[in-house]
Design an enzyme around this catalytic site. Structure first.
Site, short mmCIF file in Angstrom:
data_model
loop_
_atom_site.label_atom_id
_atom_site.label_comp_id
_atom_site.label_asym_id
_atom_site.label_seq_id
_atom_site.Cartn_x
_atom_site.Cartn_y
_atom_site.Cartn_z
CD GLU A 21 -2.86 0.71 2.43
OE1 GLU A 21 -3.38 1.72 2.90
OE2 GLU A 21 -2.98 -0.41 2.92
CG ASP A 22 1.83 2.68 3.34
OD1 ASP A 22 0.75 2.96 2.78
OD2 ASP A 22 1.94 2.44 4.55
#
Length: 735
Positions: free
Chosen positions: A93-94
């Site tokens: 996600e990051d």
């Protein structure tokens, strides 16, 4: 300066390694050959990909994944695959790492779990809720792999433990989501310790004052409680030893949240909550003697202290749906106070503490366990993915938190249903077709209607008829998600058939009026007749609600519609409202005199008054509604529609008055009502709108709706009412 920073980074590096080693120690019990290498590989990948990131507190980001992995290992008891996933749960996600990279490095299983953990991004549908969709995605993966949820719980627990540095708004949103969804999930998966901690932490942010108050009260009486427990336990220990039973006995304090719940539900102050702790007796016994030993211990305890006959809970003979086994009884202690005693064996205790993970460990020994059945139910629910995510969530939540009742079939088989289930739920539980054709039931050989609420231990026989089909009002009768989704899908099927007939009729009628049958015209017709969808239009035609003359009316107004265009999109409405309120450079809504230009109303569900902690909720048609942050609906609104919540605070009021309710209880005495109304109208110059009073055998119970200026005004009033002779309690209530 540069030097200081280097030392700092060096110290951080040491700290990271220290935490990593602690994690390895926590994993030790489950490590197999080659596992350490996998964990190291995951740790290195996480370290590398998060290397320039920091948390809100300023700490290196990597502390978070390590902590989540540690919780998964220590507090939930998960194995290596889960540890790897926990370490990597944020990288997709990051950072730039993709699921493909993870699959290549760690295999399909890990990639699948991490995909389940990665939030949904992409289309943001303003009518549905992003959080609900996320949650649903997580559940869809639950059907394949329950570890997704367990890691997600570990992630949420660490976030809740470290939420001090977040902005208040974010804290409220995350805490609401936790109390609304994650705590019930932990409860359902049998992770009681985690469930209690999540509830307490949510309360710490949502109800800070109450939380601090209870925590302080608990602390003050700690020594006294410890002594009481010691004295209570001594004789039990002696007799257990005489009888040759080895046991661990200790007192376990109740969670702050559960104490608060008791204060609310019973409407009593802290001093009157007696069960601030429970005594736990954990027996060391062989699997074949477990049941007998538990009952032996029970008889020892109840010989020493008199039990309350209504308070025996036997989950040893029939365990709860999530596998929880224990014997609970409440006995009268030596100082005339009730004490809850829980009796279980070490195996049962591990299942109660570690829930799901412990189940796998004991899988071979326990016969078909409830948790597997529950996962099966969730799968069944998810197989019908069409429903609106929010309805789905509410149904799901209902089935998460409810207590179970046990119902017998005519042949004596046992089925579990949630508390409050009806005869119709039972019919759907047996089989969808039985449910759909159900016309009534016999409970304990007596005829009852479909809506009959079942009691624990009922024996139920379902009566069916081939002519019966599911009805719309059935949705109000059933409580289980399975029954709801089956009824909805068969109603849809039914509607579709009617709509098909209506469609043909409409085509013919439009042709005779020389209107082209196309999507554009269908949409205009739907809009004209104020219907929700074209399907409803077809149904209205089929049922004869829309005739040729109505279609002619439509033709006449067609020109006007052309000019008017369809309604502006709700989404834009919300956007414009939000911009109008927030104005340039401010993200807080001020409520008060100067805000007359904004359309806000005070929510009827919680009647906020100035001085209350409040937030604004943007509705589609009624402008902004102001709710109290501890409003019964707040958690749900914040958890599901975070983006529509605006910070709000009261502006200095001129003398405006607001309606609120007070609930007064006391000992009925001559002139009590007179004294109460005197305090209200003379001392406080407050207007009363209504007063209802009930006296029953000398007990006074009244509700008063009054207009006050703000919270301070109300608090003073409550204080003075409590001084009236005979009044024992005054609480504010929501509408």
């Amino acid at each position: 300066m540069k030097n200081a920073l280097v030392i700092d980074l060096e110290a951080e590096k040491q700290e990271i390694l220290k935490r990593y080693r602690a994690l390895l120690r926590a994993c030790k019990p489950t490590l197999q050959r080659g596992d350490k290498k996998e964990i190291r590989k995951a740790f290195d990948m996480a370290l590398e990909s998060h290397k320039n990131m920091r948390r809100k507190s300023g700490e290196p980001y990597i502390y978070h994944p390590i902590a989540v992995a540690q919780i998964a290992a220590e507090e939930i008891g998960l194995g290596t695959t889960s540890i790897v996933c926990a370490l990597l749960h944020d990288v997709v996600e990051d950072t730039d790492i993709t699921l493909e990279d993870i699959e290549r490095e760690f295999g399909k299983k890990t990639a699948k779990i991490i995909d389940g953990l990665t939030k949904i991004s992409g289309v943001f549908d303003y009518n549905s809720s992003l959080q609900a969709e996320n949650f649903r995605k997580m559940l869809l993966t639950l059907a394949d792999d329950v570890r997704v949820i367990l890691i997600k719980l570990a992630d949420r627990l660490h976030n809740m433990r470290t939420m001090d540095f977040m902005p208040r708004q974010k804290q409220l949103k995350i805490a609401s989501e936790t109390i609304y969804l994650y705590a019930p999930l932990a409860h359902r998966l049998g992770l009681y310790a985690i469930k209690s901690e999540l509830e307490d932490l949510s309360m710490k942010y949502l109800e800070p004052d109450t939380y601090k108050y209870i925590a302080t009260q608990l602390n003050e009486k700690k020594a006294e409680r410890t002594l009481f427990i010691k004295r209570f336990v001594e004789p039990i220990n002696e007799i257990l030893a005489e009888q040759g039973l080895t046991a661990d006995i200790y007192g376990r304090p109740k969670s702050i949240h559960s104490i608060w719940n008791k204060m609310k539900s019973k409407n009593i102050p802290f001093e009157e909550v007696y069960d601030l702790f429970a005594i736990r007796i954990i027996l060391d016994s062989a699997p074949e003697h477990e049941k007998a030993d538990c009952w032996k211990a029970y008889s020892i305890v109840t010989d020493l202290y008199r039990p309350n006959p209504d308070r025996l809970r036997d989950w040893v003979s029939s365990p709860k749906g999530n596998g929880y086994e224990s014997l609970h009884t409440t006995v009268m202690g030596p100082k005339g106070q009730w004490v809850e005693v829980q009796i279980r064996t070490q195996r049962m205790n591990e299942i109660a503490e570690k829930g799901f993970a412990a189940h796998w460990k004991y899988k071979e020994s326990s016969n078909d366990n409830g948790l597997d059945q529950w996962i099966m139910k969730v799968r069944e629910m998810l197989n019908n993915p069409e429903a609106n995510a929010l309805d789905f969530l509410d149904d799901f939540k209902m089935n998460l938190f409810s207590d179970e009742i046990f119902i017998f079939t005519p042949k004596g088989a046992l089925l579990q249903l949630p508390l409050g289930a009806t005869a119709l739920d039972f019919a759907f539980e047996i089989h969808t077709d039985v449910g759909a054709k159900c016309i009534g039931a016999k409970v304990n050989h007596k005829l009852v209607p479909l809506s009959y609420k079942l009691q624990n231990g009922d024996q139920v026989e379902i009566i069916t008829s081939s002519k019966q089909t599911p009805k719309e009002d059935w949705l109000n009768i059933v409580v289980t998600a399975k029954a709801k989704s089956k009824i909805k899908s068969s109603l849809k099927e039914e509607k579709r058939k009617i709509a098909d007939l209506g469609k043909e009729t409409l085509e013919r009628k439009l042709k005779s009026l020389k209107i082209t049958y196309n999507t554009d015209n269908l949409n205009k017709l739907t809009y004209f007749f104020k219907l929700q969808s074209t399907q409803e239009l077809f149904i209205a035609v089929a049922n004869g609600k829309i005739e040729v003359k109505d279609l002619k009316d439509y033709l006449a107004s067609e020109k006007e519609i052309e000019n008017r265009g369809a309604d502006k999109n709700d989404h834009q409405k919300i956007e414009t409202l939000l911009n109008k309120i927030k104005g340039p450079g401010s993200d807080t809504l001020l409520i008060g005199e100067d805000l007359q230009k904004i359309d806000y109303t005070l929510a009827a569900c919680c009647n906020p008054i100035p001085g209350d902690d409040v937030f604004g909720f943007v509705t589609v048609n009624e402008g902004i509604k102001i709710h109290r942050t501890n409003c019964p609906n707040a958690a749900q609104l914040m958890a599901n529609y975070g983006y529509r919540v605006v910070k709000a605070k009261w502006n200095k009021q001129q003398e405006l008055t607001f309606l609120t309710g007070l609930h007064i209880i006391g000992i009925d005495d001559v002139g009590l009502i007179n004294n109460i109304t005197k305090v209200i109208s003379n001392d406080f110059k407050v207007n009363m709108r209504s007063i209802t009073v009930d006296t029953d055998n000398g007990i006074f119970d009244g509700s008063i709706m009054i207009f006050v200026n703000d919270k301070e005004h109300l608090d003073n009033l409550i204080e003075n009412l409590l001084r009236v002779k005979g009044v024992t309690g005054v609480t504010r209530f929501d509408a």
